[in-house]
Each structure stands twice: as C-alpha cells, then as structure tokens.
Design a protein around this motif. Structure first.
Motif, mmCIF file in Angstrom:
data_model
loop_
_atom_site.group_PDB
_atom_site.id
_atom_site.type_symbol
_atom_site.label_atom_id
_atom_site.label_comp_id
_atom_site.label_asym_id
_atom_site.label_seq_id
_atom_site.Cartn_x
_atom_site.Cartn_y
_atom_site.Cartn_z
ATOM 1 N N LEU A 1 26.103 -6.463 90.838
ATOM 2 C CA LEU A 1 26.109 -6.329 89.472
ATOM 3 C C LEU A 1 26.158 -7.692 88.637
ATOM 4 C CD1 LEU A 1 27.849 -2.944 88.797
ATOM 5 C CD2 LEU A 1 25.424 -3.324 88.948
ATOM 6 N N MET A 2 26.976 -8.474 88.975
ATOM 7 C CA MET A 2 26.962 -9.904 88.264
ATOM 8 C C MET A 2 25.997 -10.841 88.669
ATOM 9 S SD MET A 2 31.053 -11.023 89.157
ATOM 10 C CE MET A 2 30.536 -12.644 87.981
ATOM 11 N N GLU A 3 25.462 -10.630 89.745
ATOM 12 C CA GLU A 3 24.128 -11.361 90.130
ATOM 13 C C GLU A 3 22.894 -10.962 89.279
ATOM 14 O OE1 GLU A 3 21.352 -14.141 91.698
ATOM 15 O OE2 GLU A 3 23.554 -13.854 92.187
ATOM 16 N N GLU A 4 22.729 -9.491 89.156
ATOM 17 C CA GLU A 4 21.618 -8.943 88.250
ATOM 18 C C GLU A 4 22.055 -9.194 86.928
ATOM 19 O OE1 GLU A 4 19.568 -4.712 87.887
ATOM 20 O OE2 GLU A 4 21.077 -5.077 89.346
ATOM 21 N N TYR A 5 23.024 -9.257 86.482
ATOM 22 C CA TYR A 5 23.562 -9.398 85.034
ATOM 23 C C TYR A 5 22.902 -10.861 84.545
ATOM 24 C CZ TYR A 5 25.772 -9.950 80.619
ATOM 25 O OH TYR A 5 26.239 -10.458 79.498
ATOM 26 N N HIS A 6 23.288 -11.848 85.551
ATOM 27 C CA HIS A 6 23.015 -13.257 85.515
ATOM 28 C C HIS A 6 21.513 -13.362 85.283
ATOM 29 C CE1 HIS A 6 23.489 -17.611 86.885
ATOM 30 N NE2 HIS A 6 23.346 -17.489 85.603
ATOM 31 N N GLN A 7 20.703 -12.887 86.134
ATOM 32 C CA GLN A 7 19.249 -12.804 86.299
ATOM 33 C C GLN A 7 18.747 -12.326 84.915
ATOM 34 O OE1 GLN A 7 17.583 -14.584 88.404
ATOM 35 N NE2 GLN A 7 19.573 -15.219 89.530
ATOM 36 N N ILE A 8 19.204 -11.232 84.366
ATOM 37 C CA ILE A 8 18.673 -10.698 83.102
ATOM 38 C C ILE A 8 19.252 -11.612 81.864
ATOM 39 C CG2 ILE A 8 19.030 -8.580 81.621
ATOM 40 C CD1 ILE A 8 19.568 -6.846 84.132
ATOM 41 N N PHE A 9 20.252 -12.151 81.945
ATOM 42 C CA PHE A 9 20.681 -13.178 80.941
ATOM 43 C C PHE A 9 19.885 -14.238 80.803
ATOM 44 C CE2 PHE A 9 23.074 -16.592 79.186
ATOM 45 C CZ PHE A 9 23.687 -15.792 78.121
ATOM 46 N N LEU A 10 19.532 -14.767 82.129
ATOM 47 C CA LEU A 10 18.533 -16.126 82.353
ATOM 48 C C LEU A 10 17.196 -15.619 81.815
ATOM 49 C CD1 LEU A 10 19.745 -17.677 85.544
ATOM 50 C CD2 LEU A 10 20.470 -18.338 83.099
ATOM 51 N N ARG B 1 24.581 -12.457 71.255
ATOM 52 C CA ARG B 1 23.536 -11.454 71.181
ATOM 53 C C ARG B 1 22.729 -11.189 72.432
ATOM 54 N NH1 ARG B 1 19.819 -12.690 66.262
ATOM 55 N NH2 ARG B 1 21.920 -12.488 65.145
ATOM 56 N N ILE B 2 22.788 -12.348 73.285
ATOM 57 C CA ILE B 2 21.998 -12.248 74.380
ATOM 58 C C ILE B 2 22.692 -11.486 75.641
ATOM 59 C CG2 ILE B 2 20.992 -13.684 76.470
ATOM 60 C CD1 ILE B 2 20.076 -15.490 74.425
ATOM 61 N N ALA B 3 23.992 -11.779 75.328
ATOM 62 C CA ALA B 3 25.053 -11.189 76.197
ATOM 63 C C ALA B 3 25.156 -9.663 76.119
ATOM 64 C CB ALA B 3 26.675 -11.669 76.302
ATOM 65 N N VAL B 4 24.979 -9.078 75.089
ATOM 66 C CA VAL B 4 25.083 -7.734 74.760
ATOM 67 C C VAL B 4 23.823 -6.958 75.192
ATOM 68 C CG1 VAL B 4 25.192 -6.016 72.792
ATOM 69 C CG2 VAL B 4 26.734 -7.910 72.836
ATOM 70 N N ARG B 5 22.666 -7.670 74.683
ATOM 71 C CA ARG B 5 21.264 -6.976 75.193
ATOM 72 C C ARG B 5 21.362 -6.953 76.454
ATOM 73 N NH1 ARG B 5 17.218 -9.996 70.667
ATOM 74 N NH2 ARG B 5 17.935 -8.800 68.996
ATOM 75 N N PHE C 1 27.636 -25.358 62.359
ATOM 76 C CA PHE C 1 28.787 -25.716 62.083
ATOM 77 C C PHE C 1 29.679 -25.099 63.310
ATOM 78 C CE2 PHE C 1 33.404 -25.356 60.329
ATOM 79 C CZ PHE C 1 33.605 -26.771 60.131
ATOM 80 N N LEU C 2 30.451 -26.012 64.082
ATOM 81 C CA LEU C 2 31.466 -25.427 64.991
ATOM 82 C C LEU C 2 30.427 -24.688 65.901
ATOM 83 C CD1 LEU C 2 34.759 -24.779 63.355
ATOM 84 C CD2 LEU C 2 34.092 -26.702 64.643
ATOM 85 N N TYR C 3 29.210 -25.094 66.267
ATOM 86 C CA TYR C 3 28.330 -24.447 67.291
ATOM 87 C C TYR C 3 28.345 -23.029 66.836
ATOM 88 C CZ TYR C 3 28.686 -28.813 69.981
ATOM 89 O OH TYR C 3 28.587 -29.871 70.461
ATOM 90 N N ILE C 4 28.585 -22.433 65.665
ATOM 91 C CA ILE C 4 28.348 -20.979 65.326
ATOM 92 C C ILE C 4 27.092 -20.112 65.522
ATOM 93 C CG2 ILE C 4 28.033 -21.380 62.915
ATOM 94 C CD1 ILE C 4 30.177 -18.890 64.391
ATOM 95 N N ARG C 5 26.257 -20.993 65.422
ATOM 96 C CA ARG C 5 24.775 -20.351 65.538
ATOM 97 C C ARG C 5 24.517 -20.172 66.952
ATOM 98 N NH1 ARG C 5 20.556 -23.210 61.258
ATOM 99 N NH2 ARG C 5 21.462 -22.497 59.397
ATOM 100 N N SER C 6 24.813 -21.197 67.758
ATOM 101 C CA SER C 6 24.765 -21.231 69.495
ATOM 102 C C SER C 6 25.618 -19.968 69.756
ATOM 103 C CB SER C 6 25.053 -22.161 70.014
ATOM 104 O OG SER C 6 24.232 -23.371 69.521
ATOM 105 N N ILE C 7 26.758 -19.666 69.342
ATOM 106 C CA ILE C 7 27.634 -18.789 69.777
ATOM 107 C C ILE C 7 27.157 -17.369 69.523
ATOM 108 C CG2 ILE C 7 29.902 -17.845 69.463
ATOM 109 C CD1 ILE C 7 31.111 -20.704 69.052
#
Length: 274
Positions: free
Chosen positions: A165-174, A199-203, A188-194
C-alpha cells in the motif's frame, strides 16, 4: 550541506518502505523471533499491562532497562524508535503545558515522567513482540490462542499488505505531481508549496482506497474458490496448520529469565510486593 543531504536520504519515501519491509519480514534471525508466538503473547500479557499498576519509579526504570535490552536484541528499526520517541516526548510536553495552564508547577514533572516511563515500557514491549513475528507467524499465533480465523487472517493480511500500500500510494502521489502544476512561487515560509503537497496527499488516498477494495475483493474470491471458509471451520485443517508450533528450550529460558528478573527487581526495591 552534506549532512542535510544524508538526512534527507534517510527520510526519503524509499527508505521508509525499506524500513517497513524490514520491520515486517527482516527480523527472523534474532533469538526472540525464533520463539513460539504463544510465548510472546504470554510475555506481553504481563509487560503490556502490569506497568499501569506499578508506581515505584525504581521498578519502572528497571523494567524499562529490560525492554531496552529486548529492543536491541530484536533489531528494531531506528525509524520506529524515532517515531516512538517523538510521540512520547510530544505527549509528555502537551500534558505538562496543559497542567501548567491549570495551575501546575515543576512538581508536575515527576508524575508526568512516571506516566511517560510506563508508556515507554508498554510501547517497547509491543514493538518487541510484533517486530519479532512475520505476518504468517502472527496469524498462526492468534489462531492458536482461539481467535476466530477471519480475524487472525484480517490482521495478517493487513500486516502483509502495508508495504504494498505504501508503494502504491507513492506511485499515485508521483502521478498527481507529474500531471499537476506546482505553484510558481513557494510563498512565505513555503506556505504555497506546503498546501500544494497536502492537497495532493489527500487526493492520493481516493484511488488507493478504490484499488485496495478491488484487491481485497479479488483476494476473497480467490480464497473462497480454494475453500478457505470451509477450512477455517475444520479442526483437522487447523491442527495441521498449527502443527509447527511447539514450546522449546528457548521459550522456557526466555520466560524463566523474565520472571526471575522481575522477581529480583521487586525484591530489591520492595515497591509493590511487601
């Protein structure tokens, strides 16, 4: 700069997957891993619950030293220990802040340290037991103590599927990162990147849930085709499956040493037993 790069390499997703695989399957050569699972359950039955009823700090610290030695012998992943340490420190920290806010003082540290020591003993005992059993051995152990077959299989299946599941989650994330558009400025403080990565992690969880459901259905259909449900209700099949489990000299030595150590600690410090 070089030290930061090495630290990031250790915290990479690939390294996390390797550590989880090592935790699930890579500890079969230790002394504790060669014990019968029922021995580990008996051992954990005491060290997983008794610390809650012990209030002498000397006894608790002695039990903590025993758990520390068992953890080293079990070759527990440093990542697991690091996560455990962060959890214990953060819990003790927020409890101290809350107690201070409601009128506590420095004397509050002593009971908090006692509570943290108890949690550390129980957590290390849990890590030692479950780190020393692969999914198949864990399933057989639960089945041997009378747990329903469906429950023992579900625990074993989830334990076995975690690295996948970790492997598959990583592939979906990428894949989301590849098809998406990153923010042009980090903010500021990388807030947009965070926010972007959160958002990608949840999706990424939604395709993973769908894929896991399809995989579980395929597994169930394959097991039913081979008569798995019928085998669970057969005592002959259960007896054959658990035939390899037996108590040996390692089990008796391990339990005897643990009992002797605990008795000596209680006698020396005279904490609970008068």
């Amino acid at each position: 700069m070089e030290y930061s790069r090495k630290l990031l390499d250790k915290l990479s997703v690939e390294q996390l997957k390797i550590e989880f695989l090592h935790t699930a399957y890579g500890n079969g050569d230790t002394f504790i891993a060669k014990l019968d699972p029922r021995t580990l359950f008996i051992w954990y039955l005491f060290f997983g619950f008794a610390p809650w009823f012990i209030y002498d700090e000397s006894i608790l610290f002695s039990l903590f030293l025993l758990m520390l030695a068992m953890t080293i012998n079990s070759k527990v992943s440093p990542l697991i220990l690091f996560i455990l340490g962060i959890g214990l420190m953060s819990q003790a920290g927020y409890l101290f802040v809350v107690s201070w806010f409601f009128g506590g003082n420095l004397e509050t540290i002593v009971p908090l340290m006692t509570l943290t020591l108890k949690l550390a003993i129980i957590s290390l005992a849990s890590i030692v037991v479950f780190n020393s059993m692969d999914p198949e051995k864990l399933s057989d152990g639960f089945l041997s103590i009378g747990m329903p077959g469906h429950v023992s299989f579900a625990i074993s299946y989830g334990y076995r599927m975690l690295p996948n599941l970790m492997e598959e989650y990583h592939q979906i994330f990428l894949s989301f990162r590849l098809r998406g558009k990153a923010p042009e400025t980090r903010g500021f403080l990388y807030i947009r990147s965070i926010i972007y990565f959160m958002r990608i992690a949840v999706r990424s969880f939604y395709p993973l849930i769908l894929s896991s459901a399809k995989r579980a259905r395929t597994t169930v259909e394959a097991l039913e085709t081979k008569g798995y449900s019928e085998a669970l209700s057969s005592q002959k099949v259960k007896k054959i499956k658990l035939k390899h489990l037996h108590f040996g000299w390692r089990d008796y030595c391990f339990l005897s040493f643990s009992i002797l150590y605990t008795l000596v600690v209680f006698i020396i410090f005279k904490g609970v037993i008068k």
